[in-house]
Each structure stands twice: as C-alpha cells, then as structure tokens.
Design an enzyme around this catalytic site. Structure first.
Site, mmCIF file in Angstrom:
data_model
loop_
_atom_site.group_PDB
_atom_site.id
_atom_site.type_symbol
_atom_site.label_atom_id
_atom_site.label_comp_id
_atom_site.label_asym_id
_atom_site.label_seq_id
_atom_site.Cartn_x
_atom_site.Cartn_y
_atom_site.Cartn_z
ATOM 1 N N CYS A 42 0.843 -1.189 0.000
ATOM 2 C CA CYS A 42 0.000 0.000 0.000
ATOM 3 C C CYS A 42 0.885 1.248 0.000
ATOM 4 O O CYS A 42 1.985 1.255 0.545
ATOM 5 C CB CYS A 42 -0.910 0.009 1.221
ATOM 6 S SG CYS A 42 -2.049 1.427 1.244
ATOM 7 N N ARG A 46 2.820 5.041 6.357
ATOM 8 C CA ARG A 46 3.222 4.370 7.600
ATOM 9 C C ARG A 46 3.742 2.952 7.360
ATOM 10 O O ARG A 46 4.048 2.241 8.310
ATOM 11 C CB ARG A 46 2.034 4.332 8.571
ATOM 12 C CG ARG A 46 1.533 5.711 8.959
ATOM 13 C CD ARG A 46 0.163 5.637 9.587
ATOM 14 N NE ARG A 46 -0.837 5.141 8.645
ATOM 15 C CZ ARG A 46 -2.115 4.949 8.945
ATOM 16 N NH1 ARG A 46 -2.537 5.200 10.174
ATOM 17 N NH2 ARG A 46 -2.963 4.498 8.038
ATOM 18 N N HIS A 98 -2.124 -3.899 5.008
ATOM 19 C CA HIS A 98 -1.984 -3.510 6.413
ATOM 20 C C HIS A 98 -3.353 -3.290 7.041
ATOM 21 O O HIS A 98 -4.299 -2.886 6.355
ATOM 22 C CB HIS A 98 -1.114 -2.265 6.564
ATOM 23 C CG HIS A 98 -1.693 -1.032 5.946
ATOM 24 N ND1 HIS A 98 -2.288 -0.040 6.694
ATOM 25 C CD2 HIS A 98 -1.811 -0.633 4.662
ATOM 26 C CE1 HIS A 98 -2.723 0.919 5.880
ATOM 27 N NE2 HIS A 98 -2.449 0.575 4.632
ATOM 28 N N CYS A 101 -6.217 0.010 6.805
ATOM 29 C CA CYS A 101 -5.947 0.594 5.479
ATOM 30 C C CYS A 101 -7.085 1.542 5.083
ATOM 31 O O CYS A 101 -8.253 1.137 5.006
ATOM 32 C CB CYS A 101 -5.790 -0.516 4.446
ATOM 33 S SG CYS A 101 -5.406 0.114 2.801
HETATM 34 CO CO CO Z 1 -3.446 1.268 2.959
#
Ligand code: CO
Length: 215
Positions: A42, A46, A98, A101
């Site tokens: 993604c 982070r 993750h 998301c």
């Molecule tokens: Co994401």
C-alpha cells in the site's frame, strides 16, 4: 534557494552514514541491483517496505499503490511484475497489506472520494464475493480487519493468475507468491498462509487461506 532543505539535509546525512558503514555501498549498487523479492504494498506512508523487513537498497523491488491492488489491466503494476520476474528474476512476490488501510476502509464504507472510487471498486467486488466472512463479526473495526486480510489474499491470488507469473511457472522458474499483512499498532508482519509456489495449487491455497480467515 533550495526547496525543502530539511529533506536535502537528511539525504546528505543518510548518504554519509551509509558510506561510513560501508565505503563501497553505492559503487556496488551502481553496477547492479539484485533483489530476491518483489514487494507489492500500500502507498500508506506508515508502511515503508524496506524498513519493515530490514532490507537495504538493492534488496527489494517495490511497487506500491492505494490498498495494494493487483488488476489484470493495470499496465503499471504488470510492468513492475514482468520486469521483476523476467529480468531481475526475483524468487518471491510479496503482496503486503496492512490493518487500518484507508483504501480498504473507504471501499467498505462506499464513501465517495472522487476518481479513486473507481480504483476501490475492485476491493468492493472482492468483499461482495465473500459476505459470509463478515456476517458474524461484531464491530466495524473487526470487519475492516477482515476486509484488509481478504483483500491481501485476493490480490496475491490475482498475482498468481497473471500471464507473467503463469509463464514463469510454465518455464520452470522458481517463484513463490505470498500474502502478508502488517499491523500499524506493533509494527509486526503476519503471513496469511497463502504461500504459493506453483499454478496447480494456487486456487486451492487461496480457498484454504480464505477459509482460515473465517475460523
Ligand atoms: Co493502505
């Protein structure tokens, strides 16, 4: 005048630190990159791919987009996949999503955000295929966690169905496709148990991994 001076200061410090640790580092990289892994993750700021798995520049080939989606008509993603497999000859493709998301959450809530809704529609389609995975979950947070996991598995399965991966397997190239998920809260990765090394077992492995989510 230098724009964004802090970033250039950081960059000079990083380059100096790297050379101090390993004087030949950049010279070596100039000659060749030799990654064993392709990371499809993604775009979320982070989830920095190299840091999470402790790999240096040159060790991880990376493609990132919103919600780590692999679509059979996305020439950008497919070009990365093809170059990584055919030219760099990576041995592992890791689709890593993750929890928490924002892309998956927007897909789940069908909240209108503009152009990106068309991208997220692919994730909604995945969710609509598996209503039973969500029906017994107690909270929106639990549903989002499950949706993030399901999305990883669906996209990893998509990787195994591309002509690029199928061709590689057909010619006997060693290649495994994985579905992983990262937790922002503790920085830890989890393997969702897809781990697919061949075309014959891909769908079975996908279905098993999906079933495990529901248990
Ligand atoms: Co994401």
């Amino acid at each position: 005048m230098e724009y964004l001076p802090k970033l250039f200061t950081n960059n000079r410090a990083w380059a100096a630190r790297t050379v101090e640790r390993d004087p030949q580092f950049f010279q070596r990289l100039v000659r060749q990159q030799n990654p064993e892994f392709l990371w499809i993750g993604c775009s979320d700021s982070r989830v920095p791919a190299n840091d999470i798995v402790g790999l240096l520049p040159g060790e991880l080939f990376v493609h990132r987009n919103v919600a780590n989606v692999v679509i059979h008509t996305d020439l950008n993603c497919l070009s990365v996949l093809q170059y990584a497999i055919d030219v760099l000859r990576v041995r592992h493709v890791i689709v890593c999503g993750h929890y928490g998301c924002g892309g998956v959450e927007a897909a789940m809530q069908a909240r209108p955000l503009g152009l990106i809704d068309n991208w997220l529609r692919h994730i909604q389609d995945v969710g609509n295929h598996y209503p039973e995975l969500f029906s017994r979950l107690p909270s929106p947070a639990a549903k989002l966690d499950r949706f993030c996991e399901l999305n990883v598995l669906a996209q990893a399965w998509n990787v195994t169905r591309t002509t690029i991966v199928r061709d590689a397997w057909r010619r006997g190239q060693s290649l495994a496709v994985h579905g992983w998920i990262y937790r922002l809260e503790d920085g830890l990765l989890q393997d969702l148990g897809f781990g697919c090394p061949d075309a014959d077992t891909a769908t079975h492995r996908f279905e098993l991994a999906i079933k495990r989510l529901g248990e």
